[in-house]
Design a protein around this motif. Structure first.
Motif, PDB file in Angstrom:
ATOM      1  N   ILE A 100       0.826  -1.198   0.000  1.00 51.96           N
ATOM      2  CA  ILE A 100       0.000   0.000   0.000  1.00 51.96           C
ATOM      3  C   ILE A 100       0.860   1.247   0.000  1.00 51.96           C
ATOM      4  O   ILE A 100       1.734   1.418   0.831  1.00 51.96           O
ATOM      5  CB  ILE A 100      -0.918   0.032   1.238  1.00 51.96           C
ATOM      6  N   LYS A 101       0.594   2.119  -0.950  1.00 52.79           N
ATOM      7  CA  LYS A 101       1.250   3.412  -0.974  1.00 52.79           C
ATOM      8  C   LYS A 101       0.428   4.386  -0.151  1.00 52.79           C
ATOM      9  O   LYS A 101      -0.665   4.075   0.313  1.00 52.79           O
ATOM     10  CB  LYS A 101       1.375   3.903  -2.416  1.00 52.79           C
ATOM     11  N   ASP A 102       0.945   5.580   0.034  1.00 52.01           N
ATOM     12  CA  ASP A 102       0.225   6.570   0.836  1.00 52.01           C
ATOM     13  C   ASP A 102      -1.159   6.821   0.261  1.00 52.01           C
ATOM     14  O   ASP A 102      -1.343   6.929  -0.939  1.00 52.01           O
ATOM     15  CB  ASP A 102       1.009   7.886   0.872  1.00 52.01           C
ATOM     16  N   GLY A 103      -2.138   6.961   1.133  1.00 54.38           N
ATOM     17  CA  GLY A 103      -3.505   7.230   0.703  1.00 54.38           C
ATOM     18  C   GLY A 103      -4.423   7.201   1.894  1.00 54.38           C
ATOM     19  O   GLY A 103      -4.013   6.871   3.006  1.00 54.38           O
ATOM     20  N   TYR A 104      -5.676   7.574   1.681  1.00 55.03           N
ATOM     21  CA  TYR A 104      -6.628   7.543   2.776  1.00 55.03           C
ATOM     22  C   TYR A 104      -7.990   7.193   2.220  1.00 55.03           C
ATOM     23  O   TYR A 104      -8.210   7.227   1.016  1.00 55.03           O
ATOM     24  CB  TYR A 104      -6.688   8.898   3.484  1.00 55.03           C
ATOM     25  N   ILE A 105      -8.914   6.849   3.097  1.00 58.44           N
ATOM     26  CA  ILE A 105     -10.274   6.491   2.704  1.00 58.44           C
ATOM     27  C   ILE A 105     -11.200   7.616   3.126  1.00 58.44           C
ATOM     28  O   ILE A 105     -11.390   7.867   4.308  1.00 58.44           O
ATOM     29  CB  ILE A 105     -10.710   5.180   3.382  1.00 58.44           C
ATOM     30  N   ASP A 106     -11.769   8.319   2.179  1.00 58.88           N
ATOM     31  CA  ASP A 106     -12.728   9.357   2.535  1.00 58.88           C
ATOM     32  C   ASP A 106     -14.079   8.711   2.800  1.00 58.88           C
ATOM     33  O   ASP A 106     -14.378   7.636   2.317  1.00 58.88           O
ATOM     34  CB  ASP A 106     -12.845  10.418   1.440  1.00 58.88           C
ATOM     35  N   GLN A 107     -14.899   9.359   3.594  1.00 57.62           N
ATOM     36  CA  GLN A 107     -16.164   8.774   4.030  1.00 57.62           C
ATOM     37  C   GLN A 107     -17.312   9.244   3.135  1.00 57.62           C
ATOM     38  O   GLN A 107     -17.856  10.315   3.310  1.00 57.62           O
ATOM     39  CB  GLN A 107     -16.440   9.169   5.492  1.00 57.62           C
ATOM     40  N   ASN A 147      -3.850 -14.083  -0.568  1.00 56.78           N
ATOM     41  CA  ASN A 147      -2.976 -13.547   0.469  1.00 56.78           C
ATOM     42  C   ASN A 147      -3.852 -12.951   1.567  1.00 56.78           C
ATOM     43  O   ASN A 147      -4.595 -11.994   1.334  1.00 56.78           O
ATOM     44  CB  ASN A 147      -2.049 -12.478  -0.123  1.00 56.78           C
ATOM     45  N   GLU A 148      -3.775 -13.518   2.758  1.00 57.45           N
ATOM     46  CA  GLU A 148      -4.688 -13.131   3.833  1.00 57.45           C
ATOM     47  C   GLU A 148      -4.554 -11.662   4.207  1.00 57.45           C
ATOM     48  O   GLU A 148      -5.558 -10.986   4.464  1.00 57.45           O
ATOM     49  CB  GLU A 148      -4.438 -14.005   5.062  1.00 57.45           C
ATOM     50  N   ASP A 149      -3.316 -11.147   4.248  1.00 58.60           N
ATOM     51  CA  ASP A 149      -3.116  -9.747   4.620  1.00 58.60           C
ATOM     52  C   ASP A 149      -3.783  -8.801   3.620  1.00 58.60           C
ATOM     53  O   ASP A 149      -4.486  -7.860   3.998  1.00 58.60           O
ATOM     54  CB  ASP A 149      -1.617  -9.425   4.703  1.00 58.60           C
ATOM     55  N   ILE A 150      -3.543  -9.064   2.343  1.00 56.85           N
ATOM     56  CA  ILE A 150      -4.115  -8.193   1.308  1.00 56.85           C
ATOM     57  C   ILE A 150      -5.631  -8.338   1.274  1.00 56.85           C
ATOM     58  O   ILE A 150      -6.365  -7.354   1.114  1.00 56.85           O
ATOM     59  CB  ILE A 150      -3.518  -8.525  -0.072  1.00 56.85           C
ATOM     60  N   LEU A 151      -6.115  -9.570   1.428  1.00 58.85           N
ATOM     61  CA  LEU A 151      -7.557  -9.805   1.433  1.00 58.85           C
ATOM     62  C   LEU A 151      -8.231  -9.009   2.548  1.00 58.85           C
ATOM     63  O   LEU A 151      -9.225  -8.306   2.314  1.00 58.85           O
ATOM     64  CB  LEU A 151      -7.839 -11.301   1.609  1.00 58.85           C
ATOM     65  N   ASN A 152      -7.688  -9.103   3.757  1.00 63.38           N
ATOM     66  CA  ASN A 152      -8.285  -8.383   4.887  1.00 63.38           C
ATOM     67  C   ASN A 152      -8.215  -6.877   4.689  1.00 63.38           C
ATOM     68  O   ASN A 152      -9.142  -6.143   5.057  1.00 63.38           O
ATOM     69  CB  ASN A 152      -7.579  -8.773   6.185  1.00 63.38           C
ATOM     70  N   LEU A 153      -7.115  -6.419   4.102  1.00 61.78           N
ATOM     71  CA  LEU A 153      -6.976  -4.983   3.836  1.00 61.78           C
ATOM     72  C   LEU A 153      -8.052  -4.494   2.869  1.00 61.78           C
ATOM     73  O   LEU A 153      -8.723  -3.489   3.108  1.00 61.78           O
ATOM     74  CB  LEU A 153      -5.595  -4.695   3.265  1.00 61.78           C
ATOM     75  N   LEU A 154      -8.224  -5.229   1.761  1.00 60.25           N
ATOM     76  CA  LEU A 154      -9.220  -4.833   0.764  1.00 60.25           C
ATOM     77  C   LEU A 154     -10.633  -4.896   1.335  1.00 60.25           C
ATOM     78  O   LEU A 154     -11.460  -4.008   1.089  1.00 60.25           O
ATOM     79  CB  LEU A 154      -9.108  -5.728  -0.473  1.00 60.25           C
ATOM     80  N   LEU A 155     -10.917  -5.938   2.112  1.00 56.55           N
ATOM     81  CA  LEU A 155     -12.245  -6.063   2.712  1.00 56.55           C
ATOM     82  C   LEU A 155     -12.530  -4.896   3.653  1.00 56.55           C
ATOM     83  O   LEU A 155     -13.617  -4.305   3.621  1.00 56.55           O
ATOM     84  CB  LEU A 155     -12.361  -7.389   3.466  1.00 56.55           C
ATOM     85  N   ARG A 156     -11.549  -4.563   4.483  1.00 58.92           N
ATOM     86  CA  ARG A 156     -11.742  -3.456   5.426  1.00 58.92           C
ATOM     87  C   ARG A 156     -11.891  -2.127   4.693  1.00 58.92           C
ATOM     88  O   ARG A 156     -12.737  -1.295   5.030  1.00 58.92           O
ATOM     89  CB  ARG A 156     -10.558  -3.400   6.397  1.00 58.92           C
ATOM     90  N   MET A 157     -11.074  -1.950   3.665  1.00 61.58           N
ATOM     91  CA  MET A 157     -11.106  -0.713   2.890  1.00 61.58           C
ATOM     92  C   MET A 157     -12.475  -0.523   2.235  1.00 61.58           C
ATOM     93  O   MET A 157     -13.051   0.574   2.256  1.00 61.58           O
ATOM     94  CB  MET A 157     -10.011  -0.767   1.821  1.00 61.58           C
ATOM     95  N   LEU A 158     -13.016  -1.583   1.672  1.00 60.67           N
ATOM     96  CA  LEU A 158     -14.305  -1.496   0.984  1.00 60.67           C
ATOM     97  C   LEU A 158     -15.463  -1.351   1.966  1.00 60.67           C
ATOM     98  O   LEU A 158     -16.420  -0.613   1.715  1.00 60.67           O
ATOM     99  CB  LEU A 158     -14.503  -2.730   0.103  1.00 60.67           C
ATOM    100  N   LYS A 159     -15.376  -2.059   3.090  1.00 57.65           N
ATOM    101  CA  LYS A 159     -16.418  -1.924   4.115  1.00 57.65           C
ATOM    102  C   LYS A 159     -16.466  -0.499   4.652  1.00 57.65           C
ATOM    103  O   LYS A 159     -17.545   0.054   4.893  1.00 57.65           O
ATOM    104  CB  LYS A 159     -16.163  -2.908   5.257  1.00 57.65           C
ATOM    105  N   ASP A 160     -15.292   0.105   4.843  1.00 55.26           N
ATOM    106  CA  ASP A 160     -15.244   1.479   5.338  1.00 55.26           C
ATOM    107  C   ASP A 160     -15.896   2.457   4.360  1.00 55.26           C
ATOM    108  O   ASP A 160     -16.374   3.518   4.762  1.00 55.26           O
ATOM    109  CB  ASP A 160     -13.792   1.901   5.592  1.00 55.26           C
ATOM    110  N   LYS A 161     -15.918   2.090   3.090  1.00 57.83           N
ATOM    111  CA  LYS A 161     -16.561   2.936   2.084  1.00 57.83           C
ATOM    112  C   LYS A 161     -18.055   2.644   1.948  1.00 57.83           C
ATOM    113  O   LYS A 161     -18.755   3.302   1.194  1.00 57.83           O
ATOM    114  CB  LYS A 161     -15.891   2.733   0.720  1.00 57.83           C
ATOM    115  N   GLY A 162     -18.537   1.649   2.677  1.00 54.48           N
ATOM    116  CA  GLY A 162     -19.961   1.345   2.644  1.00 54.48           C
ATOM    117  C   GLY A 162     -20.358   0.253   1.675  1.00 54.48           C
ATOM    118  O   GLY A 162     -21.543  -0.042   1.520  1.00 54.48           O
TER     119      GLY A 162
END
Length: 248
Positions: A7-14, A28-43
């Motif tokens: 992951i490069k620098d970035g943020y998730i706007d609401q 890859n469990e780490d990447i999978l969890n990251l993507l899932l969390r990122m998408l859930k945070d976006k709704g």
């Protein structure tokens, strides 16, 4: 492998919550969890698969609006998953974004030629992933709205055509039935009554013919009805009856 390496620098706007469902296919469990969390945070609603065969099953069961697809998957690789999704009539319009470490031009071209809608190379920026997802979902929704508009327009033409083709014989049937009713009360010549009954049967056959042509319609050919209103040209839209069918 550490999440920070991908992951490069970035943020998730609401933004406001979305109804779209996204399938993330990543082993890859780490990447999978990251993507899932990122998408859930976006709704977004999210589902996950860690292999190619599981991804194909999840697409059938969950019917996602978009797929994030890794290429190096166990059992069935990402290329084959993409190829099978795009080959199926039921899934070919689901946007697929390939997210992978493979960055060569040849590999990108191969993925796009198989039907992938976009290609993101790891390490990726969260903002870029979210922006591409948002863009593809907009295109998908526009595509489905256009399909619905075309279906409604075609349905309107069919309605006008049916009204025109069937309403006329129904009016004739009704008129002849009224005449027969009058003849029965006045004991008119049976021959004249039979002529009216034959006319009714002829109009019934006409309606059957319209229904038969509609059942054999394979394309939409329009013709002008009145005042710029379009109707379905039933004769041009239906397949002709084959000789062996005529014999039956």
């Amino acid at each position: 492998m550490a999440i920070g390496n991908y992951i490069k620098d970035g943020y998730i706007d609401q933004d406001q919550a979305k109804d779209e469902k996204i399938l993330v296919v990543e082993d890859n469990e780490d990447i999978l969890n990251l993507l899932l969390r990122m998408l859930k945070d976006k709704g977004y609603r999210v589902v996950a698969a860690e292999s190619g065969d599981e991804a194909l099953r999840m697409v059938e069961e969950e019917k996602p609006h978009l797929v994030l697809l890794d290429l190096t998957l166990p059992k069935v690789n990402g290329y084959d998953v993409c190829r099978m999704l795009k080959a199926s009539e039921n899934t070919r319009y689901i946007p697929v974004i390939i997210v992978t470490c493979k960055s060569s031009t040849e590999e990108k071209i191969m993925g796009l030629e198989l039907g992938a809608d976009d290609y993101i190379v790891k390490p990726f920026c969260r903002e870029e992933v979210l922006a591409r997802i948002k863009s593809l979902l907009k295109l998908r929704n526009l595509h489905y709205r256009l399909i619905q508009t075309e279906k409604l327009a075609t349905l309107a033409q069919v309605a006008v055509s049916v009204n025109h083709e069937i309403n006329n014989p129904l009016c004739a049937i009704s008129a002849n039935a009224e005449v027969i009713k009058m003849m029965l009360t006045k004991q008119i010549d049976p021959a004249k009554m039979n002529a009216k009954l034959d006319a009714i049967l002829g109009e019934v056959d006409r309606i059957k013919g319209v229904i038969d042509k509609l059942s054999r319609a394979t394309k939409v050919v329009s013709m002008e009805y009145i005042s710029g209103i379009q109707m379905l040209d039933i004769n041009q839209s239906s397949e002709p009856i084959k000789d062996d069918e005529k014999k039956e």
